[in-house]
Enzyme design. Structure first.
Site, PDB file in Angstrom:
ATOM      1  NE  ARG A 195      -2.411  -1.385   3.404  1.00 11.45           N
ATOM      2  CZ  ARG A 195      -2.120  -2.523   3.739  1.00 11.45           C
ATOM      3  NH1 ARG A 195      -2.594  -3.615   3.008  1.00 11.45           N
ATOM      4  NH2 ARG A 195      -1.586  -2.958   4.906  1.00 11.45           N
ATOM      5  CD  GLU A 204       2.650 -10.167  19.057  1.00 12.80           C
ATOM      6  OE1 GLU A 204       2.005  -9.518  18.018  1.00 12.80           O
ATOM      7  OE2 GLU A 204       2.153 -10.137  20.087  1.00 12.80           O
TER       8      GLU A 204
HETATM    9  P1  AMP Z   1       4.536  -2.249  11.537  1.00 17.09           P
HETATM   10  O1  AMP Z   1       3.927  -2.695  12.826  1.00 17.09           O
HETATM   11  O2  AMP Z   1       4.465  -0.563  11.817  1.00 17.09           O
HETATM   12  O3  AMP Z   1       5.768  -2.767  11.089  1.00 17.09           O
HETATM   13  O4  AMP Z   1       3.353  -2.089  10.145  1.00 17.09           O
HETATM   14  C1  AMP Z   1       3.586  -3.094   9.048  1.00 17.09           C
HETATM   15  C2  AMP Z   1       2.836  -2.815   8.151  1.00 17.09           C
HETATM   16  O5  AMP Z   1       1.762  -3.527   8.137  1.00 17.09           O
HETATM   17  C3  AMP Z   1       2.554  -1.528   7.692  1.00 17.09           C
HETATM   18  O6  AMP Z   1       3.219  -1.177   6.198  1.00 17.09           O
HETATM   19  C4  AMP Z   1       1.081  -1.178   7.409  1.00 17.09           C
HETATM   20  O7  AMP Z   1       0.579  -1.194   6.264  1.00 17.09           O
HETATM   21  C5  AMP Z   1       0.449  -2.513   8.043  1.00 17.09           C
HETATM   22  N1  AMP Z   1      -0.319  -2.467   9.160  1.00 17.09           N
HETATM   23  C6  AMP Z   1      -0.004  -2.614  10.398  1.00 17.09           C
HETATM   24  N2  AMP Z   1      -1.086  -2.492  11.405  1.00 17.09           N
HETATM   25  C7  AMP Z   1      -2.065  -2.063  10.617  1.00 17.09           C
HETATM   26  C8  AMP Z   1      -3.226  -1.993  10.740  1.00 17.09           C
HETATM   27  N3  AMP Z   1      -3.650  -1.946  12.074  1.00 17.09           N
HETATM   28  N4  AMP Z   1      -4.194  -1.359   9.905  1.00 17.09           N
HETATM   29  C9  AMP Z   1      -3.812  -1.377   8.489  1.00 17.09           C
HETATM   30  N5  AMP Z   1      -2.242  -1.749   8.276  1.00 17.09           N
HETATM   31  C10 AMP Z   1      -1.551  -1.985   9.167  1.00 17.09           C
END
Ligand code: AMP
Length: 172
Positions: A59, A96
């Site tokens: 995205r 995780e």
């Molecule tokens: P992160 O936990 O910051 O490493 O998130 C990793 C990826 O997962 C990001 O590129 C987001 O596109 C996606 N992502 C994580 N959590 C969400 C959420 N609650 N809603 C939508 N996308 C998420």
């Protein structure tokens, strides 16, 4: 901003139980909101003489390419392993449970380049931090991260040592 926020849909238990997924599809599908969101992501970076905007699969690509065009920078894809056809560099990062990895073409940026990293959502910050590390490993300067949505209650910013700009912030 409230109009943009109203076009982000909460989807409970996607892609797995316990995750509240922030679905940006309604915002992307609204011409005025999409244009406004791209302006808000681009405007703070117009005078930074950026050479590239790096988008994180998948995205992040949707937002990074038009942001790059608006600020007259090139676009660089950061992808999951095995997707890029040319020589690559890789960074692994902790999830995780287990690890994941991101790759970029080894000639995507070079020392002297100034890069903005773009993604849709900043959650725990692991993905964005890995993308920053990857671009830095090629010798380029990362001037910041721009995201459409930040889930601030997850504390992702603490993992990132460059400025983070978020259009819509959720505090809880
Ligand atoms: P992160 O936990 O910051 O490493 O998130 C990793 C990826 O997962 C990001 O590129 C987001 O596109 C996606 N992502 C994580 N959590 C969400 C959420 N609650 N809603 C939508 N996308 C998420």
């Amino acid at each position: 901003m409230d109009q943009l926020r109203s076009l982000i849909r909460d989807v409970p238990d996607f892609p797995e139980p316990g995750i509240m997924f922030k679905d940006i599809a309604p915002l992307l599908g609204d011409a005025h909101a999409l244009n406004r969101a791209l302006d808000l992501m681009s405007d703070p970076h117009r005078d930074q003489s950026l050479s590239h905007v790096a988008g994180i699969e998948a995205r992040g690509f949707i937002l990074a390419t038009p942001v790059a065009a608006r600020i007259e920078a090139g676009f660089v894809p950061i992808r999951k392993p095995g997707k890029l056809p040319w020589k690559t560099v890789q960074t692994t990062y902790d999830l995780e449970y287990g690890t994941d990895a991101l790759e970029a073409h080894s000639d995507a940026v070079t020392p002297g380049d100034k890069v903005l990293v773009v993604d849709d959502v900043l959650a725990t910050g692991g993905t964005a931090a890995a993308a920053v590390e990857l671009v830095q490993s090629l010798g380029a300067e990362v001037v910041g991260i721009s995201v459409l949505v930040e889930l601030a209650f997850l504390g992702g910013r603490a993992k990132i040592d460059v400025p983070v700009h978020a259009v819509i912030v959720y505090d809880g």
